[in-house]
Design a protein around this motif. Sequence first.
Motif, PDB file in Angstrom:
ATOM      1  N   MET A 297       0.824  -1.207   0.000  1.00  0.00           N
ATOM      2  CA  MET A 297       0.000   0.000   0.000  1.00  0.00           C
ATOM      3  C   MET A 297       0.860   1.261   0.000  1.00  0.00           C
TER       4      MET A 297
ATOM      5  N   PHE B 284       0.227   2.732  -3.388  1.00  0.00           N
ATOM      6  CA  PHE B 284      -0.928   3.600  -3.113  1.00  0.00           C
ATOM      7  C   PHE B 284      -0.577   4.544  -1.970  1.00  0.00           C
TER       8      PHE B 284
ATOM      9  N   ALA C   9      -3.174   6.484   0.242  1.00  0.00           N
ATOM     10  CA  ALA C   9      -4.207   5.740   0.969  1.00  0.00           C
ATOM     11  C   ALA C   9      -4.369   6.299   2.381  1.00  0.00           C
TER      12      ALA C   9
ATOM     13  N   GLY D  34      -7.574   2.825   5.238  1.00  0.00           N
ATOM     14  CA  GLY D  34      -7.239   1.942   4.124  1.00  0.00           C
ATOM     15  C   GLY D  34      -6.033   1.086   4.429  1.00  0.00           C
ATOM     16  N   LEU D  35      -5.033   1.662   5.086  1.00  0.00           N
ATOM     17  CA  LEU D  35      -3.840   0.901   5.460  1.00  0.00           C
ATOM     18  C   LEU D  35      -4.185  -0.200   6.461  1.00  0.00           C
TER      19      LEU D  35
ATOM     20  N   ALA E 122      -6.084  -2.998   4.612  1.00  0.00           N
ATOM     21  CA  ALA E 122      -5.157  -3.762   3.780  1.00  0.00           C
ATOM     22  C   ALA E 122      -4.278  -4.669   4.636  1.00  0.00           C
ATOM     23  N   SER E 123      -3.812  -4.138   5.758  1.00  0.00           N
ATOM     24  CA  SER E 123      -2.990  -4.926   6.664  1.00  0.00           C
ATOM     25  C   SER E 123      -3.747  -6.134   7.196  1.00  0.00           C
TER      26      SER E 123
END
Length: 336
Positions: A112, A116, A119, A123-124, A127-128
């Motif tokens: 990310m 990205f 982000a 969002g991080l 995603a994590s």
Amino acid sequence: MLHTINHSTFLRLLINIFAFIALLLSIGFSIALGAVDIHLNTVWNALFHFDSEVTSHQIIQELRLPRAFAAVLVGAFLAISGAIMQGMTRNPLASPSIMGVTEGSALALVIMLAFFPAASNSGLIIASFIGAGLAVTMVFMIGSFSKGGLTQVKLALGGVAISTMLSSISSLISLHFQLERQMGFWMAGGLADTNWNSIQLLLVCGAIGLTLAISMSKSITILSLGDDIASGLGQNNMLIKILGIFSVLLLTGAAVSIAGPVGFIGLIVPHITRFIMGTDYRWIIPSSAIFGGLLLVLADVVSRLVNAPYETPVGAITSLIGVPFFLYLARGGGTK
């Protein structure tokens, strides 16, 4: 015999009550202590008589209170996950880290940040969490679809293999895009960036993961006696392991995505809890939640005070406690 059982139950309950009171007190000190110390009376007023015009009240509500709650939840989730892993595998050295959760989260975070960079923090985190889930799924598939099915040895070996692979990929991407500084503090583990959005994620995942863990507690007690004994008692071991791994994924994935890889909570606390509470996971799981939360809150307080006004990663504090304990277990101390 009945008197002995009742006495034992009362003693366990009493220990949990005292531990919970200690947890509440530690939360109060966690909110009060920091770069600027705040009197406990101010903490009380900020919690129950909030005044948005008072700066200290804003600091408590927006910064220190979510951080304290996050420490409780992250510590509880990691401790419960460790208890489940040790119960399912009968391995005293088992902890959530053997399932590649940390490395999966780290890889997703690196991707990310590299591809990205705009982000949001939410969002991080998401995603994590997804990265942790994919890593656990890969470990589980390797163990389940190999000859002989999922065993504690295959689970550990699969976890080591996947963790090493994901860690290598993360390092390559991080070096290429020069992300070492951004990843450094996260990899050390910390709660400095916690906010109320983080708490919402922890609560949602925790509600599901804790419900599963508590509902399976009796089955994990039976499974900890051995696969053969559990099967002989009519238990579906594969189903219990699948549900257990899913619970570990939810709890550890959420914890790691918020606080980074805070080490050794999932290893230390279940051993302490079993020593105090015995081998019944109907006691071990809820007690691990209390002790895990207490340990991480205290570690977080120490991380802020040991090198004030600078902050030490809380993962470094837990490692100072955990490494000697790990070496003790590795030498055979406390193993049965």
